[in-house]
Write a protein that holds these residues in place. Structure first.
Motif, PDB file in Angstrom:
ATOM      1  N   PHE A   1       0.828  -1.207   0.000  1.00  0.00           N
ATOM      2  CA  PHE A   1       0.000   0.000   0.000  1.00  0.00           C
ATOM      3  C   PHE A   1       0.864   1.261   0.000  1.00  0.00           C
ATOM      4  O   PHE A   1       0.531   2.256  -0.644  1.00  0.00           O
ATOM      5  CB  PHE A   1      -0.946   0.011   1.201  1.00  0.00           C
ATOM      6  CG  PHE A   1      -2.274  -0.623   0.912  1.00  0.00           C
ATOM      7  CD1 PHE A   1      -3.162  -0.045   0.017  1.00  0.00           C
ATOM      8  CD2 PHE A   1      -2.639  -1.809   1.534  1.00  0.00           C
ATOM      9  CE1 PHE A   1      -4.389  -0.623  -0.259  1.00  0.00           C
ATOM     10  CE2 PHE A   1      -3.871  -2.411   1.260  1.00  0.00           C
ATOM     11  CZ  PHE A   1      -4.740  -1.814   0.365  1.00  0.00           C
ATOM     12  N   VAL A   2       1.990   1.210   0.723  1.00  0.00           N
ATOM     13  CA  VAL A   2       2.912   2.354   0.707  1.00  0.00           C
ATOM     14  C   VAL A   2       3.470   2.557  -0.700  1.00  0.00           C
ATOM     15  O   VAL A   2       3.573   3.691  -1.180  1.00  0.00           O
ATOM     16  CB  VAL A   2       4.061   2.131   1.720  1.00  0.00           C
ATOM     17  CG1 VAL A   2       5.102   3.245   1.603  1.00  0.00           C
ATOM     18  CG2 VAL A   2       3.512   2.059   3.141  1.00  0.00           C
TER      19      VAL A   2
ATOM     20  N   ARG B   1       1.993   1.745  -3.479  1.00  0.00           N
ATOM     21  CA  ARG B   1       0.909   2.286  -4.313  1.00  0.00           C
ATOM     22  C   ARG B   1       0.791   3.802  -4.129  1.00  0.00           C
ATOM     23  O   ARG B   1       0.626   4.547  -5.095  1.00  0.00           O
ATOM     24  CB  ARG B   1      -0.403   1.604  -3.949  1.00  0.00           C
ATOM     25  CG  ARG B   1      -1.566   2.098  -4.813  1.00  0.00           C
ATOM     26  CD  ARG B   1      -2.897   1.688  -4.241  1.00  0.00           C
ATOM     27  NE  ARG B   1      -3.981   2.109  -5.138  1.00  0.00           N
ATOM     28  CZ  ARG B   1      -5.249   2.066  -4.807  1.00  0.00           C
ATOM     29  NH1 ARG B   1      -5.620   1.640  -3.616  1.00  0.00           N
ATOM     30  NH2 ARG B   1      -6.187   2.452  -5.663  1.00  0.00           N
ATOM     31  N   LYS B   2       0.856   4.231  -2.893  1.00  0.00           N
ATOM     32  CA  LYS B   2       0.752   5.661  -2.604  1.00  0.00           C
ATOM     33  C   LYS B   2       1.906   6.432  -3.212  1.00  0.00           C
ATOM     34  O   LYS B   2       1.748   7.546  -3.753  1.00  0.00           O
ATOM     35  CB  LYS B   2       0.709   5.887  -1.092  1.00  0.00           C
ATOM     36  CG  LYS B   2       0.454   7.336  -0.693  1.00  0.00           C
ATOM     37  CD  LYS B   2       0.318   7.465   0.808  1.00  0.00           C
ATOM     38  CE  LYS B   2       0.047   8.918   1.203  1.00  0.00           C
ATOM     39  NZ  LYS B   2      -0.071   9.081   2.658  1.00  0.00           N
ATOM     40  N   MET B   3       3.100   5.825  -3.199  1.00  0.00           N
ATOM     41  CA  MET B   3       4.291   6.482  -3.707  1.00  0.00           C
ATOM     42  C   MET B   3       4.268   6.610  -5.222  1.00  0.00           C
ATOM     43  O   MET B   3       4.644   7.629  -5.787  1.00  0.00           O
ATOM     44  CB  MET B   3       5.526   5.691  -3.249  1.00  0.00           C
ATOM     45  CG  MET B   3       6.851   6.333  -3.612  1.00  0.00           C
ATOM     46  SD  MET B   3       8.220   5.371  -2.925  1.00  0.00           S
ATOM     47  CE  MET B   3       7.984   5.648  -1.168  1.00  0.00           C
ATOM     48  N   LYS B   4       3.825   5.540  -5.919  1.00  0.00           N
ATOM     49  CA  LYS B   4       3.881   5.504  -7.372  1.00  0.00           C
ATOM     50  C   LYS B   4       2.535   5.769  -8.042  1.00  0.00           C
ATOM     51  O   LYS B   4       2.471   5.902  -9.262  1.00  0.00           O
ATOM     52  CB  LYS B   4       4.391   4.126  -7.848  1.00  0.00           C
ATOM     53  CG  LYS B   4       5.862   3.878  -7.532  1.00  0.00           C
ATOM     54  CD  LYS B   4       6.770   4.870  -8.252  1.00  0.00           C
ATOM     55  CE  LYS B   4       6.760   4.656  -9.753  1.00  0.00           C
ATOM     56  NZ  LYS B   4       7.646   5.609 -10.458  1.00  0.00           N
ATOM     57  N   GLY B   5       1.454   5.785  -7.257  1.00  0.00           N
ATOM     58  CA  GLY B   5       0.138   6.011  -7.835  1.00  0.00           C
ATOM     59  C   GLY B   5      -0.320   4.897  -8.742  1.00  0.00           C
ATOM     60  O   GLY B   5      -0.979   5.138  -9.754  1.00  0.00           O
TER      61      GLY B   5
END
Length: 399
Positions: A391-392, A394-398
């Protein structure tokens, strides 16, 4: 017409990469089905059995970055032959080992050949398949679990009949011959021949410190360690805890690896088609599936119906043995393709740490608790951590 011929050639080259990958896995993954026989011969504890795959992946960890850089420098074809010869020779010498430490030394040397195969074949996939790369990578990575299943099907009965040393030696001959054949018929894509220098001076440091690559590698660390813990201890769990026969235990290992083989193709195909090339949603599905399978294993007890065991083994294997192709795609797609070998090497180095740490930890947990349930719950908890890391990312790379 030329596009059709090019695609046909690409699939042929995938076939030779797959041959080498299967043969390398047949040898490297022989440690799981041969584990109980090696343990009996050398009088090993459960924690010591966990050192066998750990030293294989210690060799992989040591060589992954240099092998990735070397692949970017000299290409795929020659290294296909070299890694098969290194692995086959090391394990052949290991089959004569009289004690644990000598065996571990040769396993570590063999692990250098085993680990180098990934950046070598990944680079070939990256250049031959500008499209449908998830499917192609899944098929290539299927070679790992197919080779592992083949080891359980062919080498375990051979070892029961003639001893683990003979079985291991036969596998070594197979991998060396396969390397020679792959070298003879594999051809490099023209773009690969002209792109053998790193894109930017000093870019290796940038790859190593690139946070998204680090995160996917940490997720892979947990999934890799879970996969090898399943491979290493499934035979022991089915025989020692559930009190089934060694033959049934071997069949469960085959099922786990076979389902992982299908998983490598299916997860890649799903990410290419249903999700339009997006890898993150499929990664999360894999983690949740693996977590469910680990919890299922934790609550199995003596007397459970065999069909229930089969279902849980298949679910767990489908996830923890099936994720690798998706991981390799993410790792290579996060960086410029001229650095695909180096990116694969860095990610493999970090991911391999899980296979060094988790199997002995899993075995030590069994030795200390006196049962497998605590070890399966430990695996489930670590898979939960993998979900958070994803999830981290995903947040970093969108994604």
């Amino acid at each position: 017409m030329s596009n059709h011929r090019g695609l046909s050639t690409a699939w042929q080259m995938l076939g030779w990469l797959l041959l080498a990958q299967v043969a390398v896995a047949l040898v490297g993954r022989s440690l799981a089905p041969l584990g109980p026989l090696i343990a009996e011969d050398l009088t090993l504890s459960k924690a010591q059995v966990g050192l066998l795959p750990s030293f294989l992946f210690l060799g992989q960890m040591l060589v992954s970055i240099p092998a990735g850089m070397l692949t970017d420098k000299i290409g795929t074809r020659r290294l296909l032959l070299i890694v098969c010869l290194v692995l086959g020779t090391a394990f052949l010498l290991g089959s004569f080992a009289s004690g644990l430490y000598i065996l571990l030394f040769f396993i570590m040397l063999g692990g250098m050949g085993y680990g180098a195969m990934h950046p070598v074949t990944n680079r070939g996939i990256l250049y031959w398949f500008p499209a449908k790369r998830g499917t192609a990578m899944g098929i290539k990575q299927m070679g790992v679990t197919f080779g592992s299943a083949l080891a359980a099907i062919a080498l375990l009965p051979l070892a029961v009949a003639f001893g683990w040393r003979v079985a291991m030696a036969v596998a070594c001959v197979v991998v060396m011959l396969s390397g020679i054949i792959a070298f003879r018929f594999y051809k490099e894509q023209l773009a690969e021949k002209t792109a053998r220098e790193p894109a930017v001076k000093g870019s290796m440091l940038g790859i190593i410190t690139y946070k998204p690559l680090l995160l996917i590698s940490l997720v892979a660390l947990i999934l890799n360690g879970s996969q090898m813990s399943v491979n290493t201890y499934l035979l022991f769990f089915v025989t020692d805890e559930l009190f089934f026969s060694l033959a049934l235990a071997g069949a469960m290992l085959v099922l786990s690896e076979a389902s992982g083989s299908f998983g490598r193709i299916i997860w890649g195909s799903i990410s290419d088609t249903l999700f339009g090339g997006r890898r993150f949603p499929v990664l999360m599905i894999i983690i949740v599936t693996a977590l469910t399978g680990a919890l299922g294993m934790a609550f199995l007890t003596e007397g459970i119906p065999v069909p229930l065991l089969v279902v849980i083994v298949v679910v767990l294997g489908f996830a923890v043995s099936g994720f690798n192709g998706l991981w390799m795609n993410i790792a290579t797609e996060l960086t410029p393709r001229q650095q695909a070998g180096a990116a694969s090497g860095v990610s493999l180095t970090i991911g391999s740490a899980g296979v060094i740490i988790l199997p002995p930890l899993f075995g030590l947990t069994i030795d200390m608790s006196g049962n497998f349930q605590t070890a399966w719950l430990l695996m489930a908890g670590l898979l939960g951590v993998a979900g958070v890391l994803a999830f981290v990312l995903r947040k970093m790379k969108g994604f």
